[in-house]
Design a protein around this motif. Structure first.
Motif, PDB file in Angstrom:
ATOM      1  N   UNK A  56       0.825  -1.195   0.000  1.00  0.00           N
ATOM      2  CA  UNK A  56       0.000   0.000   0.000  1.00  0.00           C
ATOM      3  C   UNK A  56       0.869   1.258   0.000  1.00  0.00           C
ATOM      4  N   UNK A  57       0.649   2.199  -0.922  1.00  0.00           N
ATOM      5  CA  UNK A  57       1.473   3.404  -0.979  1.00  0.00           C
ATOM      6  C   UNK A  57       1.439   4.243   0.298  1.00  0.00           C
ATOM      7  N   UNK A  58       0.317   4.268   0.998  1.00  0.00           N
ATOM      8  CA  UNK A  58       0.249   5.019   2.251  1.00  0.00           C
ATOM      9  C   UNK A  58       1.142   4.383   3.305  1.00  0.00           C
ATOM     10  N   UNK A  59       1.186   3.054   3.343  1.00  0.00           N
ATOM     11  CA  UNK A  59       2.061   2.350   4.291  1.00  0.00           C
ATOM     12  C   UNK A  59       3.524   2.555   3.945  1.00  0.00           C
ATOM     13  N   UNK A  60       3.833   2.559   2.663  1.00  0.00           N
ATOM     14  CA  UNK A  60       5.205   2.788   2.225  1.00  0.00           C
ATOM     15  C   UNK A  60       5.650   4.183   2.650  1.00  0.00           C
ATOM     16  N   UNK A  61       4.764   5.173   2.473  1.00  0.00           N
ATOM     17  CA  UNK A  61       5.087   6.535   2.882  1.00  0.00           C
ATOM     18  C   UNK A  61       5.301   6.609   4.390  1.00  0.00           C
ATOM     19  N   UNK A  62       4.408   6.014   5.173  1.00  0.00           N
ATOM     20  CA  UNK A  62       4.543   6.062   6.624  1.00  0.00           C
ATOM     21  C   UNK A  62       5.845   5.399   7.066  1.00  0.00           C
ATOM     22  N   UNK A  91       9.554  12.238  -0.591  1.00  0.00           N
ATOM     23  CA  UNK A  91       8.675  12.750  -1.646  1.00  0.00           C
ATOM     24  C   UNK A  91       8.387  11.723  -2.747  1.00  0.00           C
ATOM     25  N   UNK A  92       9.320  10.821  -3.110  1.00  0.00           N
ATOM     26  CA  UNK A  92       8.934   9.806  -4.103  1.00  0.00           C
ATOM     27  C   UNK A  92       7.794   8.911  -3.615  1.00  0.00           C
ATOM     28  N   UNK A  93       7.814   8.541  -2.340  1.00  0.00           N
ATOM     29  CA  UNK A  93       6.735   7.714  -1.801  1.00  0.00           C
ATOM     30  C   UNK A  93       5.422   8.498  -1.756  1.00  0.00           C
ATOM     31  N   UNK A  94       5.484   9.781  -1.416  1.00  0.00           N
ATOM     32  CA  UNK A  94       4.293  10.629  -1.408  1.00  0.00           C
ATOM     33  C   UNK A  94       3.745  10.776  -2.827  1.00  0.00           C
ATOM     34  N   UNK A  95       4.630  10.934  -3.782  1.00  0.00           N
ATOM     35  CA  UNK A  95       4.215  11.043  -5.184  1.00  0.00           C
ATOM     36  C   UNK A  95       3.513   9.777  -5.645  1.00  0.00           C
ATOM     37  N   UNK A  96       4.058   8.610  -5.276  1.00  0.00           N
ATOM     38  CA  UNK A  96       3.412   7.345  -5.664  1.00  0.00           C
ATOM     39  C   UNK A  96       2.009   7.234  -5.066  1.00  0.00           C
ATOM     40  N   UNK A 134      -2.929  14.388   1.713  1.00  0.00           N
ATOM     41  CA  UNK A 134      -1.764  13.486   1.744  1.00  0.00           C
ATOM     42  C   UNK A 134      -0.530  14.253   2.219  1.00  0.00           C
ATOM     43  N   UNK A 135      -0.352  15.456   1.709  1.00  0.00           N
ATOM     44  CA  UNK A 135       0.801  16.271   2.100  1.00  0.00           C
ATOM     45  C   UNK A 135       0.711  16.673   3.574  1.00  0.00           C
ATOM     46  N   UNK A 136      -0.487  17.064   4.011  1.00  0.00           N
ATOM     47  CA  UNK A 136      -0.681  17.394   5.431  1.00  0.00           C
ATOM     48  C   UNK A 136      -0.376  16.192   6.312  1.00  0.00           C
ATOM     49  N   UNK A 137      -0.813  15.018   5.876  1.00  0.00           N
ATOM     50  CA  UNK A 137      -0.535  13.787   6.619  1.00  0.00           C
ATOM     51  C   UNK A 137       0.972  13.569   6.726  1.00  0.00           C
ATOM     52  N   UNK A 138       1.669  13.705   5.600  1.00  0.00           N
ATOM     53  CA  UNK A 138       3.125  13.493   5.591  1.00  0.00           C
ATOM     54  C   UNK A 138       3.824  14.472   6.524  1.00  0.00           C
TER      55      UNK A 138
END
Length: 164
Positions: A56-62, A91-96, A134-138
């Protein structure tokens, strides 16, 4: 003789409240998820581990924010500035994650559904978009991990040796 039960009750209440204070150290540190050796090391800026791509991209970002947050927490810069660096590193993970959301929106539009339009935030009530959220979350998670890493003196993720 009624003072004894009152003193005993006050002492019990004080002990109970004292249990709410978590000691600093590893007890407040979030453990890193056990994964393949490639996923154990902190990702290089712009890099994403192959094992993480399929999740999951959200999990990868976290996970990225967690690893970089703990890694950079030792910096002497203000926590907000360090958190900005953490978000930049991820940022690459956020972009994905954003691309996945846009891809889902495009598929929905192809099926006759309207694309996501600005809607009120459930937190602030202000109009927002999924990408902005998504950006606010990051930003929020990065700041949390930096502060948590500093408060608990949390160790950065272990460096993994590359297996060939």
């Amino acid at each position: 003789m009624r003072a004894s039960p009152l003193i005993a009750g006050a002492a019990a209440a004080a002990l109970g409240l004292a249990g709410c204070n978590k000691p600093a150290g590893s007890q407040i540190c979030t453990p890193f998820a056990a994964a393949t050796p490639a996923a154990v090391q902190a990702p290089a800026p712009g890099a994403l581990q192959p094992a993480a791509v399929a999740t999951d991209p959200a999990s990868v970002l976290d996970d990225c924010l967690h690893r970089w947050g703990y890694t950079l927490a030792a910096s002497s810069d203000r926590a907000q500035e360090v958190a900005m660096a953490v978000v930049a590193a991820c940022s690459p993970a956020l972009t994905r994650w954003n691309q996945q959301m846009i891809g889902t929106g495009a598929q929905g539009a192809a099926q006759g559904q309207a694309p996501a339009e600005p809607a009120p935030s459930l937190l602030t009530g202000q109009n927002t978009t999924p990408i902005a959220e998504h950006y606010n979350y990051a930003q929020g998670r990065a700041l949390f991990y930096v502060v948590q890493g500093r408060a608990g003196k949390c160790a950065p993720p272990p460096a993994a040796t590359k297996a060939r």
